[in-house]
Design a protein around this motif. Structure first.
Motif, PDB file in Angstrom:
ATOM      1  N   SER A  75       0.823  -1.202   0.000  1.00 58.48           N
ATOM      2  CA  SER A  75       0.000   0.000   0.000  1.00 58.48           C
ATOM      3  C   SER A  75       0.859   1.254   0.000  1.00 58.48           C
ATOM      4  CB  SER A  75      -0.940   0.011   1.211  1.00 58.48           C
ATOM      5  OG  SER A  75      -0.227   0.171   2.417  1.00 58.48           O
ATOM      6  N   ILE A  76       0.271   2.323  -0.519  1.00 58.35           N
ATOM      7  CA  ILE A  76       0.865   3.656  -0.479  1.00 58.35           C
ATOM      8  C   ILE A  76      -0.199   4.631  -0.007  1.00 58.35           C
ATOM      9  CG2 ILE A  76       2.586   3.261  -2.284  1.00 58.35           C
ATOM     10  CD1 ILE A  76       0.717   4.864  -4.205  1.00 58.35           C
ATOM     11  N   GLN A  81       2.907  10.931   0.680  1.00 59.24           N
ATOM     12  CA  GLN A  81       4.088  10.448  -0.054  1.00 59.24           C
ATOM     13  C   GLN A  81       4.721   9.275   0.685  1.00 59.24           C
ATOM     14  OE1 GLN A  81       6.412  14.067  -0.435  1.00 59.24           O
ATOM     15  NE2 GLN A  81       5.529  14.426  -2.452  1.00 59.24           N
ATOM     16  N   GLU A  82       3.886   8.344   1.114  1.00 56.46           N
ATOM     17  CA  GLU A  82       4.343   7.241   1.959  1.00 56.46           C
ATOM     18  C   GLU A  82       4.107   5.894   1.301  1.00 56.46           C
ATOM     19  OE1 GLU A  82       3.571   5.346   6.398  1.00 56.46           O
ATOM     20  OE2 GLU A  82       2.436   7.096   5.766  1.00 56.46           O
ATOM     21  N   LEU A  83       5.168   5.105   1.234  1.00 59.88           N
ATOM     22  CA  LEU A  83       5.063   3.696   0.899  1.00 59.88           C
ATOM     23  C   LEU A  83       4.837   3.005   2.236  1.00 59.88           C
ATOM     24  CD1 LEU A  83       5.360   1.195  -0.904  1.00 59.88           C
ATOM     25  CD2 LEU A  83       7.833   1.407  -0.641  1.00 59.88           C
ATOM     26  N   ARG A  84       3.658   2.475   2.443  1.00 57.12           N
ATOM     27  CA  ARG A  84       3.303   1.970   3.757  1.00 57.12           C
ATOM     28  C   ARG A  84       3.625   0.490   3.944  1.00 57.12           C
ATOM     29  NH1 ARG A  84      -1.570   4.450   6.631  1.00 57.12           N
ATOM     30  NH2 ARG A  84      -0.096   6.165   6.616  1.00 57.12           N
ATOM     31  N   LEU A 102       6.061  -3.921  -5.386  1.00 57.06           N
ATOM     32  CA  LEU A 102       6.761  -2.646  -5.242  1.00 57.06           C
ATOM     33  C   LEU A 102       6.725  -1.846  -6.542  1.00 57.06           C
ATOM     34  CD1 LEU A 102       8.451  -0.714  -3.533  1.00 57.06           C
ATOM     35  CD2 LEU A 102      10.479  -2.040  -4.187  1.00 57.06           C
ATOM     36  N   ARG A 103       6.977  -2.497  -7.670  1.00 55.60           N
ATOM     37  CA  ARG A 103       6.905  -1.791  -8.964  1.00 55.60           C
ATOM     38  C   ARG A 103       5.512  -1.223  -9.214  1.00 55.60           C
ATOM     39  NH1 ARG A 103      10.097  -6.187 -10.472  1.00 55.60           N
ATOM     40  NH2 ARG A 103       8.304  -7.251 -11.413  1.00 55.60           N
ATOM     41  N   ARG A 104       4.474  -1.992  -8.886  1.00 53.09           N
ATOM     42  CA  ARG A 104       3.100  -1.507  -9.089  1.00 53.09           C
ATOM     43  C   ARG A 104       2.818  -0.301  -8.196  1.00 53.09           C
ATOM     44  NH1 ARG A 104      -1.658  -3.802 -11.046  1.00 53.09           N
ATOM     45  NH2 ARG A 104      -0.179  -4.810 -12.441  1.00 53.09           N
ATOM     46  N   LEU A 105       3.268  -0.343  -6.952  1.00 57.59           N
ATOM     47  CA  LEU A 105       3.053   0.776  -6.036  1.00 57.59           C
ATOM     48  C   LEU A 105       3.809   2.021  -6.496  1.00 57.59           C
ATOM     49  CD1 LEU A 105       3.255  -1.128  -2.643  1.00 57.59           C
ATOM     50  CD2 LEU A 105       1.193  -0.197  -3.717  1.00 57.59           C
ATOM     51  N   GLU A 106       5.036   1.841  -6.955  1.00 53.71           N
ATOM     52  CA  GLU A 106       5.800   2.985  -7.464  1.00 53.71           C
ATOM     53  C   GLU A 106       5.104   3.593  -8.678  1.00 53.71           C
ATOM     54  OE1 GLU A 106      10.247   1.653  -5.964  1.00 53.71           O
ATOM     55  OE2 GLU A 106       9.641   1.186  -8.022  1.00 53.71           O
ATOM     56  N   GLN A 107       4.523   2.748  -9.533  1.00 53.17           N
ATOM     57  CA  GLN A 107       3.795   3.267 -10.695  1.00 53.17           C
ATOM     58  C   GLN A 107       2.532   4.010 -10.256  1.00 53.17           C
ATOM     59  OE1 GLN A 107       4.943   3.248 -13.957  1.00 53.17           O
ATOM     60  NE2 GLN A 107       3.329   4.789 -14.043  1.00 53.17           N
ATOM     61  N   LEU A 108       1.827   3.481  -9.269  1.00 52.92           N
ATOM     62  CA  LEU A 108       0.653   4.187  -8.728  1.00 52.92           C
ATOM     63  C   LEU A 108       1.047   5.562  -8.205  1.00 52.92           C
ATOM     64  CD1 LEU A 108      -1.269   1.434  -6.703  1.00 52.92           C
ATOM     65  CD2 LEU A 108      -2.093   2.654  -8.726  1.00 52.92           C
ATOM     66  N   GLN A 116       8.280  11.459  -4.559  1.00 53.40           N
ATOM     67  CA  GLN A 116       9.098  10.949  -3.465  1.00 53.40           C
ATOM     68  C   GLN A 116       8.215  10.108  -2.566  1.00 53.40           C
ATOM     69  OE1 GLN A 116      11.051  13.922  -1.113  1.00 53.40           O
ATOM     70  NE2 GLN A 116      11.798  12.446   0.368  1.00 53.40           N
ATOM     71  N   LEU A 117       8.722   8.960  -2.140  1.00 54.72           N
ATOM     72  CA  LEU A 117       8.022   8.108  -1.192  1.00 54.72           C
ATOM     73  C   LEU A 117       8.882   7.938   0.050  1.00 54.72           C
ATOM     74  CD1 LEU A 117       6.693   5.278  -3.531  1.00 54.72           C
ATOM     75  CD2 LEU A 117       5.330   7.020  -2.356  1.00 54.72           C
ATOM     76  N   GLN A 118       8.236   7.963   1.217  1.00 56.76           N
ATOM     77  CA  GLN A 118       8.909   7.706   2.488  1.00 56.76           C
ATOM     78  C   GLN A 118       8.316   6.433   3.060  1.00 56.76           C
ATOM     79  OE1 GLN A 118       9.095  11.143   5.114  1.00 56.76           O
ATOM     80  NE2 GLN A 118       8.278  12.340   3.426  1.00 56.76           N
ATOM     81  N   MET A 119       9.099   5.722   3.857  1.00 57.42           N
ATOM     82  CA  MET A 119       8.570   4.501   4.448  1.00 57.42           C
ATOM     83  C   MET A 119       9.383   4.054   5.646  1.00 57.42           C
ATOM     84  SD  MET A 119       9.830   1.329   2.112  1.00 57.42           S
ATOM     85  CE  MET A 119       8.931   0.302   3.228  1.00 57.42           C
ATOM     86  N   ASP A 120       8.836   3.118   6.391  1.00 53.46           N
ATOM     87  CA  ASP A 120       9.543   2.374   7.427  1.00 53.46           C
ATOM     88  C   ASP A 120       9.574   0.927   6.977  1.00 53.46           C
ATOM     89  OD1 ASP A 120       9.900   4.525   9.143  1.00 53.46           O
ATOM     90  OD2 ASP A 120       8.022   4.157  10.187  1.00 53.46           O
ATOM     91  N   ALA A 121      10.684   0.258   7.199  1.00 54.10           N
ATOM     92  CA  ALA A 121      10.793  -1.147   6.805  1.00 54.10           C
ATOM     93  C   ALA A 121      11.577  -1.921   7.855  1.00 54.10           C
ATOM     94  CB  ALA A 121      11.492  -1.271   5.455  1.00 54.10           C
TER      95      ALA A 121
END
Length: 198
Positions: A75-76, A81-84, A102-108, A116-121
């Motif tokens: 999810s994003i 601007q968060e990749l969740r 991940l590729r699909r989310l980046e395209q979304l 820009q996307l931010q996230m915690d992993a």
């Protein structure tokens, strides 16, 4: 394998998969108290939380499925601007499912003008994000409900959105500080580095 937008009916599969991924895939990286804070036993409260998120539409979910059902999700939150999330069921690991999600989310994100996307992993996912071009920028402390974890920040630049990542590392008992609860001890480590994707 098919990747599609998640629907409300996927909520149970998403939560059950999240629980399995956290407790099985990350089990050797974190102590039980961190795993239990990160993903509690699936129940109707957790299912309802995801149903509401899916209905609200601010967090965009995708699921990966095969003949057996949902094998991954991500999810994003474009507004933040968060990749969740990117999670893959342990039985489907190492088959490219996470990379496809991940590729699909980046395209979304790109489709919505997010650059820009931010996230915690989690630390068990750190190699996954490095292979995708993410770079660790910093480490800090991430607080889960009832547990602490060291964190690392990372970023990827190049074609597509620039991504920022923080990777969790389970708390190491060495010193106390003002943000640490009674009896909790943590260490933070700084490890900044970047890599150009040009």
């Amino acid at each position: 394998m098919n990747i599609r937008p998640a629907i409300v009916a996927d909520a149970t599969a998403i939560i059950d998969l999240h629980f399995a991924a956290v407790h099985q895939s990350a089990g050797s990286f974190y102590p039980p108290e961190v795993l239990n804070s990160w993903s509690t036993q699936p129940d109707e409260t957790r299912y309802d939380h995801i149903r509401r998120a899916l209905e609200k539409g601010e967090e965009l979910f995708v699921v990966a499925e095969d003949a057996s059902g949902v094998i991954g999700f991500g999810s994003i939150v474009p507004l933040l601007q968060e990749l969740r999330a990117v999670y893959v069921h342990p039985r489907a690991g190492r088959r490219g499912v996470g990379s496809a999600i991940l590729r699909r989310l980046e395209q979304l994100a790109l489709d919505r003008g997010v650059l820009q996307l931010q996230m915690d992993a989690s630390i068990n996912a750190e190699a996954f994000y490095r292979r995708a071009g993410y770079e660790i920028l910093e480490r800090g402390v991430h607080r889960l409900e009832g547990a602490l974890a060291d964190a690392a920040g990372a970023e990827r630049s190049g074609p597509g959105p620039s991504q920022r990542l923080s990777a969790h590392q389970h708390a190491i008992p060495v010193s106390t500080g003002p943000d640490v609860g009674a009896g909790e001890r943590i260490r933070t480590a700084d490890l900044p580095f970047t890599r150009s994707m040009a």
